[in-house]
Scaffold this active site. Structure first.
Site, short mmCIF file in Angstrom:
data_model
loop_
_atom_site.label_atom_id
_atom_site.label_comp_id
_atom_site.label_asym_id
_atom_site.label_seq_id
_atom_site.Cartn_x
_atom_site.Cartn_y
_atom_site.Cartn_z
N ASP A 169 0.83 -1.22 0.00
CA ASP A 169 0.00 0.00 0.00
C ASP A 169 0.86 1.26 0.00
O ASP A 169 0.64 2.17 0.80
CB ASP A 169 -0.95 -0.01 1.20
CG ASP A 169 -1.84 -1.24 1.23
OD1 ASP A 169 -1.31 -2.35 1.41
OD2 ASP A 169 -3.05 -1.09 1.05
N ASP A 187 -1.76 -2.55 -3.99
CA ASP A 187 -2.08 -1.12 -3.91
C ASP A 187 -0.82 -0.31 -4.19
O ASP A 187 -0.08 0.08 -3.26
CB ASP A 187 -2.71 -0.74 -2.56
CG ASP A 187 -4.17 -1.15 -2.49
OD1 ASP A 187 -4.68 -1.71 -3.47
OD2 ASP A 187 -4.80 -0.89 -1.45
N TYR A 219 -2.43 4.33 -6.15
CA TYR A 219 -3.62 5.04 -5.68
C TYR A 219 -4.07 6.10 -6.68
O TYR A 219 -4.65 7.12 -6.31
CB TYR A 219 -3.40 5.66 -4.28
CG TYR A 219 -3.36 4.60 -3.20
CD1 TYR A 219 -2.23 3.83 -3.01
CD2 TYR A 219 -4.46 4.37 -2.40
CE1 TYR A 219 -2.19 2.85 -2.05
CE2 TYR A 219 -4.43 3.39 -1.42
CZ TYR A 219 -3.29 2.63 -1.25
OH TYR A 219 -3.26 1.65 -0.29
N ASN A 275 -6.89 -3.79 -4.30
CA ASN A 275 -8.16 -3.21 -4.77
C ASN A 275 -7.92 -1.92 -5.56
O ASN A 275 -8.72 -1.58 -6.45
CB ASN A 275 -9.11 -2.95 -3.61
CG ASN A 275 -8.50 -2.12 -2.51
OD1 ASN A 275 -7.45 -2.49 -1.97
ND2 ASN A 275 -9.12 -1.00 -2.17
N HIS A 328 -3.61 -9.55 -0.96
CA HIS A 328 -3.79 -8.15 -0.55
C HIS A 328 -4.64 -8.01 0.71
O HIS A 328 -4.27 -7.32 1.65
CB HIS A 328 -4.38 -7.33 -1.70
CG HIS A 328 -4.47 -5.88 -1.36
ND1 HIS A 328 -3.35 -5.11 -1.09
CD2 HIS A 328 -5.53 -5.05 -1.19
CE1 HIS A 328 -3.73 -3.88 -0.80
NE2 HIS A 328 -5.04 -3.81 -0.85
N HIS A 378 -11.57 -2.46 7.02
CA HIS A 378 -11.63 -3.66 6.17
C HIS A 378 -11.87 -4.91 7.00
O HIS A 378 -11.44 -6.01 6.63
CB HIS A 378 -10.34 -3.80 5.34
CG HIS A 378 -10.00 -2.59 4.54
ND1 HIS A 378 -10.85 -2.08 3.58
CD2 HIS A 378 -8.92 -1.77 4.56
CE1 HIS A 378 -10.30 -1.00 3.04
NE2 HIS A 378 -9.14 -0.78 3.62
N HIS A 388 -3.39 -3.91 2.54
CA HIS A 388 -4.77 -3.42 2.55
C HIS A 388 -5.11 -2.57 3.78
O HIS A 388 -5.61 -1.46 3.64
CB HIS A 388 -5.75 -4.59 2.43
CG HIS A 388 -7.12 -4.20 1.99
ND1 HIS A 388 -7.37 -3.23 1.06
CD2 HIS A 388 -8.35 -4.69 2.35
CE1 HIS A 388 -8.68 -3.12 0.86
NE2 HIS A 388 -9.30 -3.98 1.64
N VAL A 389 -4.88 -3.09 4.98
CA VAL A 389 -5.11 -2.30 6.19
C VAL A 389 -3.89 -1.42 6.41
O VAL A 389 -2.77 -1.94 6.49
CB VAL A 389 -5.36 -3.21 7.40
CG1 VAL A 389 -5.55 -2.38 8.66
CG2 VAL A 389 -6.56 -4.10 7.16
N HIS A 390 -4.08 -0.13 6.54
CA HIS A 390 -2.94 0.81 6.56
C HIS A 390 -2.34 0.90 7.95
O HIS A 390 -2.36 1.95 8.61
CB HIS A 390 -3.37 2.17 6.03
CG HIS A 390 -3.88 2.11 4.63
ND1 HIS A 390 -4.62 3.08 4.03
CD2 HIS A 390 -3.75 1.12 3.69
CE1 HIS A 390 -4.92 2.72 2.79
NE2 HIS A 390 -4.40 1.53 2.57
FE LIG Z 1 -6.19 -2.07 -0.39
#
Ligand SMILES: [Fe+2]
Length: 468
Positions: free
Chosen positions: A171, A200, A203, A237, A322, A332, A359-361
């Site tokens: 990410d 990711d 962005y 995503n 991801h 998420h 995915h989870v930041h």
């Molecule tokens: Fe993501």
């Protein structure tokens, strides 16, 4: 380090209080939630005129140069680059540092795409084959006055005790935090040789009309690393770019044009899921955003893929995806649950060492747990300690335009060993067939401090408890 409990055995409380605490600890022993308070930077993308996005000088100069593994065992490399004005040369000139003999590869695919009102440059993917293992190669793309030269080192021959150091970033995006993450990664004292990128990328889709110029700027931003070492790609995503409002109905269009992977080499029918061997590791890449239920191509591929892994050849079985299957943040939450239900029994059966997601930041590492006993009537729906299960790492903390995930479920679940809402990156340093050292660095500390670390013991060769 992940401590085992909030309650030290040496507490001086009265016996009855100890008993009460012990009960509470059993209920709430979820490892460590870091109290670290990080520096806040605005989560905005760096402006296009930032030096990190600089366009190389000269008409039609190749830009966004990146490499990835080009076959199943690491003897081929895919070199990719973009020329902005015209196709230009499709040839890569390369030579090993040992022989200095110049070679040429023209095994190049040139493609481009349109996305709403954007038209890409000319995207080149050239596969260089039959490379010597563990050898430094120089390579040149472009021609005439816009030649650009880079280098890479091929992985060593695949084998069970071959040491190898991977980096982990997810990410990433293109903010100031992203730049700090990449800079720290480049400075990591373990000198990781290849990066496992957990999805990711740019962005771009967070900008109006999915401004694809942000795909280009991201390609220029990361070139300083990915032109010199292989990044193994996972689709997230933000790679989907599905936007019917502007007539864009083809999922993954920009990503799949720009990032080529050797999926056919592992008999996959899609570049969104595939596998590669590298040194002593077998790396399986899965797609959280492609069908994976029974009868689907991804399900069928993974079912056939896992039994093929020969742990005598590649002891370390690493799965990348991801969307995390275990995630105790309020972001998420449960998005990976349906894939967990389908694939987790296989991960336990085949003794996967580690499952890494983004995915989870934020950052999280679990204990070795599984949740595969449930059969709809027995009520066994709580994750339980399982020595055959993987450790799950969430490392979606590259630092991107969407900011940090800093809201967690409370109390910390028992399965969670360590969690912290900070940006950073990690390394997975394989020593031999039994031991690998893992360390996560938070950006705020600089590179010298390992905020979380653990020794991984291989599930096939040395299936004893991991140690921190
Ligand atoms: Fe993501």
């Amino acid at each position: 380090m992940g401590s085992r409990s909030s309650f030290a055995p040496g507490s001086s409380a009265l016996a009855c209080c100890l008993a009460a605490l012990a009960i509470f600890a059993v209920l709430c022993d979820g490892g460590t939630t870091s109290p670290f308070v990080r520096t806040i930077w605005p989560s905005v993308d760096m402006p296009f005129d930032s030096d990190v996005f600089a366009t190389p000088p000269g008409y039609n100069a190749p830009q966004q140069v990146h490499i990835t593994q080009g076959d199943h065992v690491g003897k081929a490399v895919i070199v990719s680059w973009v020329t902005p004005d015209e196709p230009g040369s499709n040839r890569v000139r390369y030579w090993s540092e040992k022989s200095q003999k110049k070679r040429y590869s023209e095994d190049t695919v040139v493609t481009s795409y349109k996305y709403y009102n954007y038209t890409s440059g000319y995207i080149h993917h050239c596969t260089i084959k039959d490379l010597e293992p563990d050898t430094k190669y120089h390579y040149v793309v472009g021609s005439g006055h816009v030649e650009r030269q880079f280098w890479f080192v091929t992985p060593p021959e695949v084998g069970p005790d071959v040491p190898y150091t991977f980096g982990l970033i997810g990410d990433l995006g293109q903010t100031h935090d992203s730049n700090v993450t990449l800079t720290h990664y480049e400075q990591n004292p373990y000198k990781p040789k290849a990066l496992l990128f957990l999805g990711d990328l740019s962005y771009a889709d967070d900008h109006p009309l999915h401004n694809n110029m942000r795909w280009d700027s991201w390609g220029r931003f990361v070139e300083r690393s990915v032109a010199y070492q292989h990044w193994i790609w996972v689709a997230g995503n933000h790679e989907i770019d599905y936007c019917p409002e502007i007539g864009e109905y083809t999922p993954f269009k920009p990503y799949l044009h720009r990032y080529e992977v050797p999926y056919k080499e592992s008999n996959s029918s899609s570049p969104l899921w595939y596998s590669v061997k590298r040194a002593s590791a077998y790396i399986i890449v899965l797609s959280s955003y492609s069908a994976y239920a029974i009868y689907t191509p991804q399900y069928q591929w993974l079912k056939e893929e896992l039994p093929k892994v020969n742990r005598s050849e590649t002891p370390w079985l690493i799965v990348l995806m991801h969307s995390p299957l275990y995630n105790s943040y309020n972001y998420h939450y449960m998005e990976g649950e349906s894939m967990r239900v389908v694939f987790e029994p296989w991960f336990v059966e085949h003794k996967v060492d580690v499952v890494i997601a983004g995915h989870v930041h934020a950052y999280e590492r679990t204990k070795r747990i599984s949740n595969i006993a449930y059969n709809i009537t027995n009520g066994l729906a709580t994750p339980d300690s399982n020595p055959n299960a993987p450790v799950y790492i969430t490392i979606g903390d590259g630092g991107n335009i969407e900011g940090l995930a800093n809201n967690m479920t409370e109390p910390q679940p028992d399965y969670s060993a360590y969690r912290e809402a900070s940006f950073g990156h990690a390394i997975f340093d394989i020593k031999n067939r039994t031991h690998a050292y893992y360390a996560w660095n938070r950006n705020d500390d600089g590179i010298a401090v390992e905020a979380d670390s653990a020794w991984f013991h291989n599930r096939y060769w040395y299936s004893v408890e991991d140690s921190s």
